[in-house]
Scaffold this motif. Structure first.
Motif, PDB file in Angstrom:
ATOM      1  N   LEU A 125      47.043  34.616  44.443  1.00  0.00           N
ATOM      2  CA  LEU A 125      45.756  33.910  44.502  1.00  0.00           C
ATOM      3  C   LEU A 125      45.348  33.654  45.949  1.00  0.00           C
ATOM      4  O   LEU A 125      44.202  33.854  46.336  1.00  0.00           O
ATOM      5  CB  LEU A 125      45.827  32.582  43.741  1.00  0.00           C
ATOM      6  CG  LEU A 125      45.905  32.640  42.208  1.00  0.00           C
ATOM      7  CD1 LEU A 125      46.135  31.239  41.629  1.00  0.00           C
ATOM      8  CD2 LEU A 125      44.648  33.245  41.603  1.00  0.00           C
ATOM      9  N   ALA A 126      46.324  33.223  46.755  1.00  0.00           N
ATOM     10  CA  ALA A 126      46.026  32.936  48.160  1.00  0.00           C
ATOM     11  C   ALA A 126      45.643  34.222  48.888  1.00  0.00           C
ATOM     12  O   ALA A 126      44.691  34.259  49.673  1.00  0.00           O
ATOM     13  CB  ALA A 126      47.240  32.292  48.821  1.00  0.00           C
ATOM     14  N   ASP A 127      46.382  35.276  48.615  1.00  0.00           N
ATOM     15  CA  ASP A 127      46.118  36.581  49.215  1.00  0.00           C
ATOM     16  C   ASP A 127      44.695  37.023  48.871  1.00  0.00           C
ATOM     17  O   ASP A 127      43.907  37.405  49.730  1.00  0.00           O
ATOM     18  CB  ASP A 127      47.153  37.568  48.657  1.00  0.00           C
ATOM     19  CG  ASP A 127      46.843  39.008  49.016  1.00  0.00           C
ATOM     20  OD1 ASP A 127      46.490  39.257  50.182  1.00  0.00           O
ATOM     21  OD2 ASP A 127      46.964  39.876  48.126  1.00  0.00           O
ATOM     22  N   ARG A 128      44.370  36.914  47.580  1.00  0.00           N
ATOM     23  CA  ARG A 128      43.068  37.353  47.125  1.00  0.00           C
ATOM     24  C   ARG A 128      41.942  36.512  47.728  1.00  0.00           C
ATOM     25  O   ARG A 128      40.924  37.028  48.168  1.00  0.00           O
ATOM     26  CB  ARG A 128      43.044  37.294  45.580  1.00  0.00           C
ATOM     27  CG  ARG A 128      41.750  37.696  44.947  1.00  0.00           C
ATOM     28  CD  ARG A 128      41.222  39.018  45.455  1.00  0.00           C
ATOM     29  NE  ARG A 128      42.129  40.129  45.313  1.00  0.00           N
ATOM     30  CZ  ARG A 128      42.091  41.008  44.326  1.00  0.00           C
ATOM     31  NH1 ARG A 128      41.205  40.880  43.379  1.00  0.00           N
ATOM     32  NH2 ARG A 128      42.944  41.994  44.288  1.00  0.00           N
ATOM     33  N   LEU A 129      42.186  35.212  47.789  1.00  0.00           N
ATOM     34  CA  LEU A 129      41.148  34.326  48.315  1.00  0.00           C
ATOM     35  C   LEU A 129      40.859  34.652  49.788  1.00  0.00           C
ATOM     36  O   LEU A 129      39.711  34.754  50.195  1.00  0.00           O
ATOM     37  CB  LEU A 129      41.563  32.863  48.145  1.00  0.00           C
ATOM     38  CG  LEU A 129      40.552  31.812  48.587  1.00  0.00           C
ATOM     39  CD1 LEU A 129      39.186  32.057  47.975  1.00  0.00           C
ATOM     40  CD2 LEU A 129      41.050  30.407  48.221  1.00  0.00           C
ATOM     41  N   ALA A 147      47.147  29.528  54.868  1.00  0.00           N
ATOM     42  CA  ALA A 147      46.253  28.375  55.010  1.00  0.00           C
ATOM     43  C   ALA A 147      45.577  28.052  53.675  1.00  0.00           C
ATOM     44  O   ALA A 147      45.398  26.887  53.325  1.00  0.00           O
ATOM     45  CB  ALA A 147      45.216  28.645  56.087  1.00  0.00           C
ATOM     46  N   GLU A 148      45.225  29.101  52.915  1.00  0.00           N
ATOM     47  CA  GLU A 148      44.600  28.886  51.604  1.00  0.00           C
ATOM     48  C   GLU A 148      45.558  28.216  50.627  1.00  0.00           C
ATOM     49  O   GLU A 148      45.165  27.520  49.708  1.00  0.00           O
ATOM     50  CB  GLU A 148      44.140  30.217  50.992  1.00  0.00           C
ATOM     51  CG  GLU A 148      43.150  31.015  51.823  1.00  0.00           C
ATOM     52  CD  GLU A 148      41.774  30.367  51.883  1.00  0.00           C
ATOM     53  OE1 GLU A 148      41.583  29.310  51.240  1.00  0.00           O
ATOM     54  OE2 GLU A 148      40.896  30.914  52.586  1.00  0.00           O
ATOM     55  N   LEU A 149      46.829  28.496  50.832  1.00  0.00           N
ATOM     56  CA  LEU A 149      47.843  28.046  49.882  1.00  0.00           C
ATOM     57  C   LEU A 149      48.280  26.605  50.113  1.00  0.00           C
ATOM     58  O   LEU A 149      48.794  25.939  49.221  1.00  0.00           O
ATOM     59  CB  LEU A 149      49.068  28.964  50.043  1.00  0.00           C
ATOM     60  CG  LEU A 149      50.117  28.968  48.951  1.00  0.00           C
ATOM     61  CD1 LEU A 149      49.547  29.613  47.706  1.00  0.00           C
ATOM     62  CD2 LEU A 149      51.349  29.734  49.420  1.00  0.00           C
ATOM     63  N   LEU A 150      48.053  26.140  51.331  1.00  0.00           N
ATOM     64  CA  LEU A 150      48.636  24.874  51.761  1.00  0.00           C
ATOM     65  C   LEU A 150      48.241  23.669  50.904  1.00  0.00           C
ATOM     66  O   LEU A 150      49.016  22.751  50.732  1.00  0.00           O
ATOM     67  CB  LEU A 150      48.258  24.631  53.223  1.00  0.00           C
ATOM     68  CG  LEU A 150      49.398  24.275  54.162  1.00  0.00           C
ATOM     69  CD1 LEU A 150      50.627  25.111  53.927  1.00  0.00           C
ATOM     70  CD2 LEU A 150      48.923  24.408  55.589  1.00  0.00           C
ATOM     71  N   SER A 151      47.038  23.715  50.337  1.00  0.00           N
ATOM     72  CA  SER A 151      46.607  22.580  49.530  1.00  0.00           C
ATOM     73  C   SER A 151      47.486  22.426  48.288  1.00  0.00           C
ATOM     74  O   SER A 151      47.536  21.370  47.674  1.00  0.00           O
ATOM     75  CB  SER A 151      45.148  22.765  49.111  1.00  0.00           C
ATOM     76  OG  SER A 151      45.047  23.927  48.321  1.00  0.00           O
ATOM     77  N   LYS A 193      40.089  28.132  42.106  1.00  0.00           N
ATOM     78  CA  LYS A 193      39.213  28.749  41.123  1.00  0.00           C
ATOM     79  C   LYS A 193      37.777  28.760  41.644  1.00  0.00           C
ATOM     80  O   LYS A 193      37.094  29.783  41.599  1.00  0.00           O
ATOM     81  CB  LYS A 193      39.299  27.968  39.808  1.00  0.00           C
ATOM     82  CG  LYS A 193      38.350  28.448  38.746  1.00  0.00           C
ATOM     83  CD  LYS A 193      37.706  27.278  38.041  1.00  0.00           C
ATOM     84  CE  LYS A 193      36.501  27.713  37.258  1.00  0.00           C
ATOM     85  NZ  LYS A 193      35.604  26.615  36.969  1.00  0.00           N
ATOM     86  N   GLU A 194      37.354  27.611  42.149  1.00  0.00           N
ATOM     87  CA  GLU A 194      35.978  27.484  42.600  1.00  0.00           C
ATOM     88  C   GLU A 194      35.720  28.389  43.811  1.00  0.00           C
ATOM     89  O   GLU A 194      34.707  29.088  43.879  1.00  0.00           O
ATOM     90  CB  GLU A 194      35.700  26.032  42.964  1.00  0.00           C
ATOM     91  CG  GLU A 194      34.238  25.719  43.033  1.00  0.00           C
ATOM     92  CD  GLU A 194      34.000  24.234  43.168  1.00  0.00           C
ATOM     93  OE1 GLU A 194      33.678  23.608  42.156  1.00  0.00           O
ATOM     94  OE2 GLU A 194      34.156  23.698  44.276  1.00  0.00           O
ATOM     95  N   ALA A 195      36.683  28.393  44.746  1.00  0.00           N
ATOM     96  CA  ALA A 195      36.519  29.218  45.944  1.00  0.00           C
ATOM     97  C   ALA A 195      36.453  30.696  45.567  1.00  0.00           C
ATOM     98  O   ALA A 195      35.622  31.447  46.084  1.00  0.00           O
ATOM     99  CB  ALA A 195      37.673  28.950  46.905  1.00  0.00           C
TER     100      ALA A 195
END
Ligand code: MN
Length: 759
Positions: free
Chosen positions: A160-164, A78-82, A203-205
């Motif tokens: 990045l998505a995993d980490r977020l 879901a984080e990656l979708l954007s 980055k911001e998240a």
């Protein structure tokens, strides 16, 4: 994990599974919306297959939160979708923890999902296994981390998505050492990577999550203040939005969307700390209105209307469309006051200045997802985001050469700031140093392209070969088999690779020409600094770097100068190792002679009463006399003559120097003098077309040449002669060649360019 846990009983964790299923359905819908190279059926079946495989593999495993493990990969997706990822990336993120946490292996994944997915998952696993500590001794593992990431940029996206998702779901009251480590790693490694790749949203998240974990008190204080302001702002924005739409509708300017952004808690925190502010509301750019439109022209139209209608704050206008930020961010920013006066005293008090951001849909997308915007969906079904990001590989190379203690400085300075991305017409990414040119780009392509470059197109526009590339440029090199590299390229290429290859190629072919070029440059330098040039036997070069040179070796030196691998100043240094000793000796003598004599010298030359600073041979504070023969005044070109009684300053062209030994003359200049600069006088013959002088001015401007004098005379028959003097701030003996090349390129009506003087 060693033992396989007991699978979930039917109905166990029912709510979590319903939520996950919903998320997958939503994902399939979103992906089908943007992915054009696969049928919706194919998209659905591939996503479902990866999801079900992952769900079954993680069956029975729980996260720390007590939820089934599958919640995590689906949450990461879901984080990656954007970023609008391709199917391979989607499959990879769903499967990314399978090999580490379950009994299925990379080979199992390869068998089911193919090589690419297996490769990315393996890369993510490698990165995850490396433990980061803010200590020098673990920098080796960071190195490995970058190596794993550099193999495919999609590894970075997944990571990045995993980490977020992990950061979002870490519970903050559980302040363990491990969590702190993860937050620091994220702030120091992953957030800068996301920033460098222009993935602003992530980055911001990431930064906010780190801030929340590392300084929960401050984070929540800012959040509370923001929340208190929120409802007012929402009302304000919805009304402003209506008004703005109406304003532009009336004028026929299309506005696609009016939204707003609230500054992130972490940025607010940094800014408050920087400006020493107490309250969030002391910042007036917490909140910005964002107007999204279709074309660049619309952006400027909208800006014009806004500036007309409201009062812009001085110095707050930023044109990032004409001058994009490093990471390719584009937008117009301005801040206005008095926007919609009716809000100033009503139920909502909005007396604060308001920031307005204006951009096109494309710019908006790029601002949010950066490099991922280059996932393009071709007919063949493969996405064309490069599977290798060169800057990460270069980072890796750099790491091999850097001492561990210097690592972080280098990483921050060199890698994140001094690089640009450029793209091949096929969308392949090349990383180059800042200020690189199309020639550097050509040499970064592995093939025979290099030595046959003729024309460069940047974003479909033909540009001169010394054109400065910008982040995100699409560069196309047109070649011609009969074309060879030009020596002039050496004066502007940035990469060592390009320099080496060009030199090797030129040296093979053009020795005679290089000797002449080298002689020309050496003479220009000598005449400028010492008032006289080389003689026929090159006797000045007889004893160089401690060796007696043969005629051929002396010519080799000229070849080196001619191909720019050696500078004239380094030759001068190589001439006589006692130069420094001589300056010191002179210093000693002069100081023994005392200041009396220096003062005397000053008064006898009628110099100003304030002591002028003169830099002699690069040294400050050496005592000197002004020579009585020429009495150089400030602003003149000067040299220092090292004599028996100390250092005398002569005008560079002073005739009394003609008899002196070159070894006794060292470069000198007045401190305030831009001594490195160089001026150029040329005569151009051309057909007098409309706007030709302007083009001439533009060409000089683009080379940072300041035109100091310009005369034109009519030659009749529509032709004219143009005598031009220009000044460059750096010493550059290829200035004329480059200027001539550029002028011929950009002004086709030029018939002839002749060099009158350079120095
Ligand atoms: Mn994970």
């Amino acid at each position: 994990m060693s033992d396989r846990p007991i699978p979930f009983a039917p109905g166990e964790h029912r709510r979590s599974f319903i939520a996950v299923e919903k998320e997958i359905a939503r994902t399939i819908k979103t992906v089908s919306g943007y992915m054009t190279n696969h049928t919706p059926e194919e998209i659905e079946s591939r996503i479902r297959k990866a999801y079900e495989y992952s769900r079954d593999a993680h069956d029975g495993y729980l996260r720390k939160s007590g939820e089934p493990y599958i919640v995590h990969p689906v949450g990461a997706l879901a984080e990656l979708l954007s970023l609008k990822p391709d199917l391979v990336t989607i499959e990879s993120v769903l499967l990314h923890d399978v090999p580490e946490d379950t009994d299925r292996t990379i080979s199992d994944i390869e068998e089911e999902f193919g090589h690419e997915v297996a490769h990315i998952v393996a890369g993510v696993e490698k990165v995850s296994r490396l433990k980061y500590r803010w200590e020098e001794r673990s920098i080796g593992s960071l190195r490995k981390m970058f190596i794993a990431m550099s193999e495919d940029i999609r590894v970075i996206f997944v990571k990045l998505a995993d980490r977020l998702h992990n950061m979002r779901t870490l519970t903050y009251h559980e302040q363990s050492e491990k969590q702190k480590r993860i937050a620091e790693e994220t702030l120091n490694i992953y957030a800068p990577i996301a920033d460098r790749l222009g993935i602003f949203g992530m980055k911001e998240a990431l930064e906010n999550e780190c801030f929340r974990h590392l300084q929960p008190d401050k984070y929540y204080a800012i959040r509370r203040e923001l929340d208190a302001m929120r409802s007012n702002q929402e009302i304000f924005v919805s009304r402003v939005s209506q008004k703005i739409r109406k304003l532009f509708e009336e004028r026929g300017i299309p506005v696609r969307d009016v939204s707003y952004r609230v500054k992130s808690p972490y940025s607010i925190y940094k800014k408050m700390a920087r400006k020493n502010l107490e309250r969030v509301s002391d910042l007036y750019d917490i909140f910005a209105i964002r107007i999204i439109t279709h074309t660049v022209a619309d952006c400027y139209d909208i800006l014009g209307v806004m500036h007309n209608r409201f009062v812009p704050l001085p110095k707050r206008f930023k044109d990032y469309i004409a001058l994009p930020k490093e990471n390719n961010y584009q937008s117009l920013h301005t801040t206005v006051v008095g926007i919609f006066r009716e809000f100033e005293k009503g139920e909502i008090d909005r007396r604060q200045p308001t920031e307005i951001q204006i951009r096109t849909v494309d710019m908006h997308e790029r601002a949010e997802i950066g490099i991922a915007a280059h996932f393009t969906y071709s007919e063949e079904g493969a996405s064309s985001v490069s599977t290798e990001v060169q800057w990460v590989r270069e980072l890796k190379n750099m790491l091999d050469e850097t001492k561990d203690s210097e690592f972080f400085t280098h990483m921050k300075i060199n890698v994140f700031d001094d690089r640009i991305f450029a793209f091949t017409p096929k969308g392949e990414i090349k990383t180059l140093p800042k200020w690189s040119t199309p020639v550097d780009f050509a040499y970064s392509i592995h093939s025979e392209v290099w030595n046959h470059t003729v024309i460069a197109r940047v974003n479909d526009k033909v540009v001169p070969l010394d054109h400065e590339l910008k982040n995100g440029d699409r560069v196309e090199i047109v070649t011609d088999k009969n074309k060879r590299p030009s020596i002039i390229w050496l004066s502007f290429v940035r990469t060592t690779r390009a320099k080496e290859v060009i030199k090797a190629c030129i040296n093979r072919e053009k020795r005679e020409e290089l000797i002449e070029k080298g002689r020309f440059i050496m003479n220009a330098y000598l005449e400028r600094h010492f008032g006289k040039g080389l003689d026929k036997d090159l006797s000045l070069l007889r004893n160089l770097d401690g060796h007696i040179l043969s005629t051929r070796e002396k010519e080799d030196v000229l070849v080196q100068i001619g191909n720019l691998s050696r500078k004239p100043s380094s030759v001068i240094r190589g001439l006589d190792p006692s130069h420094t000793a001589m300056i010191q000796a002179a210093t000693k003598q002069a100081s023994e002679a005392g200041t009396r004599r220096a003062a005397e010298a000053l008064t006898t030359t009628g110099s100003p009463t304030t002591l002028q600073k003169i830099i002699i041979g690069g040294e400050r504070d050496l005592p000197y006399f002004f020579a009585k023969c020429c009495r150089p005044a400030e602003g003149k070109k000067i040299v220092a003559h090292v004599g028996r009684h100390g250092i005398k300053i002569h005008e560079a062209k002073c005739p009394s120097l003609r008899r002196s030994n070159n070894d006794r003359i060292i470069p000198a200049h007045f401190e305030n003098d831009a001594s490195d600069g160089m001026s150029l006088e040329i005569v151009i013959t051309l057909r007098n077309n409309l706007g030709v002088l302007r083009q001439l001015g533009d060409a000089c401007y683009s080379m940072k040449l300041n035109i100091t004098d310009l005369h034109t005379s009519n030659l009749g028959g529509g032709r004219m002669e143009c005598r031009l003097t220009a000044y460059a701030e750096t010493e550059d003996y290829y200035l004329f060649d480059r200027l001539a090349e550029r002028l011929k390129f950009s002004i086709p009506v030029i018939e002839e360019i002749e060099l009158i003087h350079m120095g």
